[in-house]
Scaffold this active site. Sequence first.
Site, short mmCIF file in Angstrom:
data_model
loop_
_atom_site.label_atom_id
_atom_site.label_comp_id
_atom_site.label_asym_id
_atom_site.label_seq_id
_atom_site.Cartn_x
_atom_site.Cartn_y
_atom_site.Cartn_z
N PRO A 171 118.47 28.22 6.49
CA PRO A 171 118.95 26.88 6.83
C PRO A 171 117.93 25.79 6.47
O PRO A 171 116.73 26.01 6.53
CB PRO A 171 119.17 26.94 8.34
CG PRO A 171 118.59 28.22 8.81
CD PRO A 171 118.37 29.11 7.65
N GLY A 180 112.56 23.15 9.74
CA GLY A 180 111.15 23.53 9.85
C GLY A 180 110.77 24.79 9.10
O GLY A 180 109.67 25.31 9.28
N LEU A 181 111.67 25.29 8.25
CA LEU A 181 111.34 26.51 7.50
C LEU A 181 110.92 26.20 6.06
O LEU A 181 110.82 27.11 5.23
CB LEU A 181 112.52 27.49 7.53
CG LEU A 181 112.94 27.96 8.93
CD1 LEU A 181 114.13 28.91 8.85
CD2 LEU A 181 111.78 28.65 9.65
N GLY A 182 110.68 24.93 5.79
CA GLY A 182 110.06 24.58 4.51
C GLY A 182 111.02 24.51 3.34
O GLY A 182 110.60 24.65 2.18
N SER A 183 112.31 24.23 3.61
CA SER A 183 113.28 24.22 2.49
C SER A 183 112.98 23.10 1.50
O SER A 183 113.11 23.29 0.30
CB SER A 183 114.71 24.08 3.02
OG SER A 183 114.84 22.90 3.78
N SER A 184 112.58 21.93 1.99
CA SER A 184 112.40 20.82 1.04
C SER A 184 111.22 21.09 0.13
O SER A 184 111.28 20.85 -1.07
CB SER A 184 112.28 19.47 1.76
OG SER A 184 111.02 19.31 2.36
N ALA A 185 110.13 21.65 0.67
CA ALA A 185 108.97 21.96 -0.17
C ALA A 185 109.31 23.09 -1.14
O ALA A 185 108.94 23.03 -2.32
CB ALA A 185 107.77 22.35 0.68
N ALA A 186 110.04 24.11 -0.67
CA ALA A 186 110.41 25.21 -1.56
C ALA A 186 111.29 24.69 -2.68
O ALA A 186 111.14 25.09 -3.84
CB ALA A 186 111.11 26.32 -0.77
N ASP A 228 103.18 22.83 3.25
CA ASP A 228 104.47 23.42 2.84
C ASP A 228 104.51 23.70 1.34
O ASP A 228 104.95 24.77 0.91
CB ASP A 228 105.63 22.48 3.23
CG ASP A 228 105.94 22.52 4.71
OD1 ASP A 228 105.12 23.08 5.47
OD2 ASP A 228 106.99 22.00 5.11
O1 PMV Z 1 108.32 20.27 7.72
P1 PMV Z 1 107.95 21.19 8.84
O2 PMV Z 1 108.89 21.14 9.98
O3 PMV Z 1 107.66 22.56 8.38
O4 PMV Z 1 106.57 20.65 9.47
C1 PMV Z 1 105.39 20.69 8.75
C2 PMV Z 1 104.21 20.79 9.64
C3 PMV Z 1 103.57 19.50 10.13
O5 PMV Z 1 102.23 19.85 10.47
C4 PMV Z 1 104.29 18.97 11.35
C5 PMV Z 1 103.55 18.40 9.08
C6 PMV Z 1 102.63 18.70 7.89
O6 PMV Z 1 102.83 18.04 6.86
O7 PMV Z 1 101.72 19.52 8.00
#
Ligand code: PMV
Length: 329
Positions: free
Chosen positions: A106, A110-116, A157
């Site tokens: 999903p 917070g599981l990093g989908s946008s960075a992936a 991420d």
């Molecule tokens: O995007 P998330 O939900 O995985 O959060 C990243 C972790 C934070 O420390 C809150 C932000 C960051 O850029 O490190």
Amino acid sequence: MRVKASAPGKVILFGEHSVVYRGPAVVLAIDRRVHVSVEPREDELLFVDASSLGLSGFFNGEKYTSLVGGSIGEERLKPIWVAAKGVMERLGRRIGINLSVTSEFPIAVGLGSSAAAAVATVAAVGELLEGRLISEEISLLAFEAEKVVHGMPSGIDNTIATYGGGLVYEKGREAEQLRGLGDVPFVIGNTGVSRSTGQLVGRVGELRERNRMVVDSILDTISRVAQLGRDALLEGDLLRVGELMNINHGLLWALGVSSPELDRLVNAALNAGALGAKLTGAGGGGCMISLAIPERIDGISDAIGRSGGFPLRVRVSNSGVRVWKEEDR
Ligand code: PMV
């Protein structure tokens, strides 16, 4: 020609939020990935098909036109556009692209989908333009995309999505790879509540402005917990890892980034015998992570489900970003 790429999602085990300011965080790539496929198109538009995520639309320069999913698509898909544009600028070429993106996990929890997605996009577009980007460049270009959406990301991420495995990440330092982690059994609980990392990082920043000394000492304590957590993980001392996860959750709660849903799932997992449980990622909704022993995985998953969450069992994955031309396969 078509190029495909994929990159893993992640869980932060220790050190979210503190890592934005200083100190280490422990992050693990998971065996669920985001997949991107790109092919050139005749004009100079970027068409993003994320229909499995309920979104699709065109970027004409910065201007977004939604076909499916409305205006939220602009926010969710913008990192992909910034990532593609960044690669083209870096390689000094501009082309139109049809890009499709799917996710095995999903998004926006917070599981990093946008960075992936950003990492896989950079790798795929780089390969389409025969740019031979090295991992460091892929991660950096994806970081630029993350900045547009998250404001002040730490870089954790994009780094884990590029390299995979387990990392101790600290801003401005080379990440330490955690080797020989073994098969640590985690159960994620997704509250199903989506939230914005940028907003939550901003909220912690405001709390810090109002209560500088108190918040800084909480952030320092989280950094210390992350260091001890790293040691415990490498020693295979899972009881201690769990204990430190619980402490980390309490400290994140004190920063105001937990939520009633997250607390409910954390308590449910602990009552079902998890060794430790905490929110993971920015908080405010999204996911929690619990550390299980194998015989309790089913009970913990059931307890998360009964408490209104969506359980997801994950393993640590050593596989970072991967890219290939379709005719190669
Ligand atoms: O995007 P998330 O939900 O995985 O959060 C990243 C972790 C934070 O420390 C809150 C932000 C960051 O850029 O490190």
